[in-house]
Design a protein around this motif. Structure first.
Motif, short mmCIF file in Angstrom:
data_model
loop_
_atom_site.label_atom_id
_atom_site.label_comp_id
_atom_site.label_asym_id
_atom_site.label_seq_id
_atom_site.Cartn_x
_atom_site.Cartn_y
_atom_site.Cartn_z
N VAL A 25 0.85 -1.20 0.00
CA VAL A 25 0.00 0.00 0.00
C VAL A 25 0.88 1.25 0.00
N ALA A 26 1.92 1.26 0.81
CA ALA A 26 2.82 2.42 0.87
C ALA A 26 3.46 2.66 -0.50
N PHE A 27 3.84 1.60 -1.19
CA PHE A 27 4.42 1.76 -2.51
C PHE A 27 3.38 2.31 -3.49
N GLY A 28 2.15 1.83 -3.39
CA GLY A 28 1.09 2.36 -4.24
C GLY A 28 0.88 3.85 -4.04
N ILE A 29 0.90 4.28 -2.78
CA ILE A 29 0.77 5.71 -2.48
C ILE A 29 1.99 6.47 -3.02
N GLN A 30 3.17 5.86 -2.92
CA GLN A 30 4.38 6.49 -3.47
C GLN A 30 4.25 6.68 -4.98
N VAL A 31 3.71 5.69 -5.67
CA VAL A 31 3.51 5.80 -7.12
C VAL A 31 2.54 6.94 -7.44
N VAL A 32 1.45 7.00 -6.70
CA VAL A 32 0.45 8.06 -6.93
C VAL A 32 1.07 9.43 -6.66
N LEU A 33 1.70 9.60 -5.50
CA LEU A 33 2.29 10.90 -5.15
C LEU A 33 3.42 11.28 -6.12
N GLY A 34 4.25 10.31 -6.47
CA GLY A 34 5.36 10.59 -7.39
C GLY A 34 4.86 11.03 -8.76
N THR A 35 3.81 10.39 -9.24
CA THR A 35 3.24 10.77 -10.53
C THR A 35 2.67 12.18 -10.48
N LEU A 36 2.00 12.50 -9.38
CA LEU A 36 1.41 13.84 -9.24
C LEU A 36 2.48 14.91 -9.05
N VAL A 37 3.53 14.60 -8.32
CA VAL A 37 4.64 15.55 -8.17
C VAL A 37 5.27 15.82 -9.54
N ASN A 38 5.47 14.76 -10.32
CA ASN A 38 6.01 14.94 -11.67
C ASN A 38 5.08 15.80 -12.52
N ALA A 39 3.78 15.60 -12.37
CA ALA A 39 2.82 16.41 -13.12
C ALA A 39 2.90 17.88 -12.71
N ILE A 40 3.13 18.14 -11.42
CA ILE A 40 3.24 19.52 -10.95
C ILE A 40 4.53 20.16 -11.47
N ASN A 49 6.83 19.03 -13.93
CA ASN A 49 7.23 18.92 -15.33
C ASN A 49 6.07 18.94 -16.32
N ASP A 50 4.88 18.59 -15.86
CA ASP A 50 3.71 18.50 -16.73
C ASP A 50 4.04 17.80 -18.05
N PRO A 51 4.54 16.54 -17.96
CA PRO A 51 5.00 15.86 -19.17
C PRO A 51 3.89 15.35 -20.08
N GLY A 52 2.65 15.32 -19.57
CA GLY A 52 1.56 14.80 -20.37
C GLY A 52 1.61 13.28 -20.40
N PRO A 53 0.64 12.65 -20.91
CA PRO A 53 -0.50 13.24 -21.61
C PRO A 53 -1.53 13.88 -20.67
N LEU A 54 -1.47 13.55 -19.37
CA LEU A 54 -2.43 14.14 -18.43
C LEU A 54 -1.71 15.11 -17.51
N SER A 55 -2.39 16.20 -17.17
CA SER A 55 -1.84 17.15 -16.21
C SER A 55 -2.56 16.99 -14.89
N ILE A 56 -2.04 17.64 -13.87
CA ILE A 56 -2.66 17.61 -12.54
C ILE A 56 -4.08 18.19 -12.60
#
Length: 163
Positions: free
Chosen positions: A100-115, A117-124
């Protein structure tokens, strides 16, 4: 203020009754809450992330919040995932909590990257990011763990090993 709001908003996820769609709905609700909180504090988070290189202690409160979020998510999600497989089971294993902690890390890491770098295809700011990350979290929680837990490397991050 950002941390206080995070503790108030992110850690209040109520337990869902077991049933069809319970884990799906709860993963989506959890991720939507994280996305809403990060959108609300996007400017503060971006500034803190950009300054984070100047001091390791800048993120202590955020790391504690992420850890508390992982613990709360484990309390809410694991009973739903066990459901009919283990109706009387109450205690999650260390491996399950780590998943579960790793899953939350994946979610938070993806959202931090979106904030940052906004690499797309989806933004925050795209609603679809919460939908996809909620589904991703659910899949990750159901994936079999084949890797044995490894000890943490003692070498500092970002350093190359001498050869």
């Amino acid at each position: 203020l950002t941390l206080r709001d995070g503790r108030e908003q992110l850690l209040k996820l109520p337990p869902a009754p077991p049933g069809p769609g319970g884990a799906d709905d709860q993963c989506l609700q959890l991720v939507r809450g994280i996305v809403v909180w990060m959108r609300r504090h996007k400017g503060v988070l971006r500034a803190a992330l950009m300054r984070s290189e100047s001091g390791a202690n800048n993120w202590t409160g955020f790391k504690e919040l992420a850890q508390a979020l992982s613990e709360r998510a484990a309390m809410v999600l694991l009973p739903l995932l066990h459901g009919a497989r283990a109706p009387g089971r109450r205690t999650a294993t260390a491996r399950e909590r780590r998943t579960v902690a790793f899953g939350i890390q994946v979610v938070l890491g993806t959202l931090v990257n979106a904030i940052l770098n906004d690499p797309g295809p989806l933004s925050i700011d795209d609603d679809e990011i919460a939908e996809r990350l909620g589904a991703c979290l659910l899949l990750l929680l159901g994936a079999p763990s084949t890797a044995a837990p490894r000890r943490r490397s003692r070498k500092p991050r970002g350093t190359a090993s001498a050869r």
